[in-house]
Design an enzyme around this catalytic site. Structure first.
Site, mmCIF file in Angstrom:
data_model
loop_
_atom_site.group_PDB
_atom_site.id
_atom_site.type_symbol
_atom_site.label_atom_id
_atom_site.label_comp_id
_atom_site.label_asym_id
_atom_site.label_seq_id
_atom_site.Cartn_x
_atom_site.Cartn_y
_atom_site.Cartn_z
ATOM 1 N N LYS A 1 0.844 -1.191 0.000
ATOM 2 C CA LYS A 1 0.000 0.000 0.000
ATOM 3 C C LYS A 1 0.880 1.242 0.000
ATOM 4 O O LYS A 1 2.076 1.161 0.216
ATOM 5 C CB LYS A 1 -0.900 0.013 1.240
ATOM 6 C CG LYS A 1 -2.032 -1.014 1.151
ATOM 7 C CD LYS A 1 -2.969 -0.959 2.331
ATOM 8 C CE LYS A 1 -3.532 0.376 2.669
ATOM 9 N NZ LYS A 1 -4.158 1.127 1.582
ATOM 10 N N GLU B 1 -2.729 4.968 7.197
ATOM 11 C CA GLU B 1 -3.506 3.765 6.847
ATOM 12 C C GLU B 1 -3.113 2.589 7.733
ATOM 13 O O GLU B 1 -3.964 1.817 8.181
ATOM 14 C CB GLU B 1 -3.270 3.403 5.375
ATOM 15 C CG GLU B 1 -3.882 4.403 4.410
ATOM 16 C CD GLU B 1 -3.585 4.122 2.959
ATOM 17 O OE1 GLU B 1 -4.328 4.623 2.114
ATOM 18 O OE2 GLU B 1 -2.604 3.414 2.660
#
Ligand code: A5P
Length: 221
Positions: free
Chosen positions: A93, A102
């Site tokens: 990611k 995140e």
């Protein structure tokens, strides 16, 4: 409907009244957030925790009530996109630069749901260059330590200058070609002084919503 919209909207089925919901960043979870905005207008009671300033802005525009991480003990669910997903549900990611927030939010959530179109599904992680967030202080030395683990590193740029994350840091996109042991690399990178976080999310995803033979599927741990 495009694949991102199909998987993004499917994720709202796992959001129930009263939940605290981590709101991811990117063009796939965008559709989840749009749908949640519609449901909130129809009466769904949720509280969102955004993973980036961009998502915070979007959620506010849609009227989704927000809190900061400091105001909650945990989240019921976090929903987010990914740049790569392997068959063990390990992830890369951070293509959008939001990896640190995140990861903090995914770790604080009882359930972490990933929404990924079929182009994100890979056999082995590593074709997508791994985002590594570093402090601007000493970043060139930090890069040398990163390269001792292999790969080639490019300092991310935005509009002619070094890209700066929501946390005020730089990002190196590191091309390892192949990451056969994501867990070992995740640990090794985070031991380097100057590395704030890296985009390997190992053992974190509980569900991956993707497509197989053009049908939406939900893979579970
Ligand atoms: C943001 O920093 C990323 O982790 C995104 O979740 C990831 O890059 C996926 O983004 P898209 O859904 O836009 O492909």
């Amino acid at each position: 409907m495009n694949e991102k919209q199909l998987v993004g909207e499917k994720a709202v089925e796992f959001v129930k009244d009263g939940m605290v919901v981590g709101l991811g960043t990117g063009s796939t979870v965008y559709y989840t957030i749009l749908k949640l905005g519609e449901l909130v207008k129809e009466g769904l009671k949720i509280t969102g925790v955004p993973t980036s300033l961009a998502t915070e802005k979007l959620a506010k525009e849609l009227g989704i009530p927000l809190v900061t991480l400091e105001e909650v003990d945990y989240l019921d669910v976090a929903i987010d996109g990914a740049d790569e997903v392997d068959r063990n549900m390990e992830l890369i990611k951070g293509g959008g630069g939001a990896l640190l927030r995140e990861k903090i939010i995914a770790r604080a959530s009882n359930q972490f749901i990933v929404v990924a179109d079929s182009s994100k599904v890979v056999e082995t992680l590593g074709t997508f260059p791994l985002p590594v967030e570093v402090t601007s202080f000493g970043h060139a030395i930090t890069k040398k330590h990163i390269l001792s683990l292999g790969g080639t590193a490019t300092l991310r740029q935005s509009m002619g200058s070094n890209y700066v994350s929501d946390n005020g840091n730089y990002i190196y996109d590191v091309d390892f070609t192949e990451i056969p042991n994501p867990e070992a690399l995740e640990r090794a990178l985070n031991l380097i002084p100057g590395v704030v976080e890296n985009g390997l999310f190992v053992g974190m995803a509980d569900k991956v919503i993707t497509l197989k033979n053009q049908k939406v599927i939900v893979k579970e741990k």
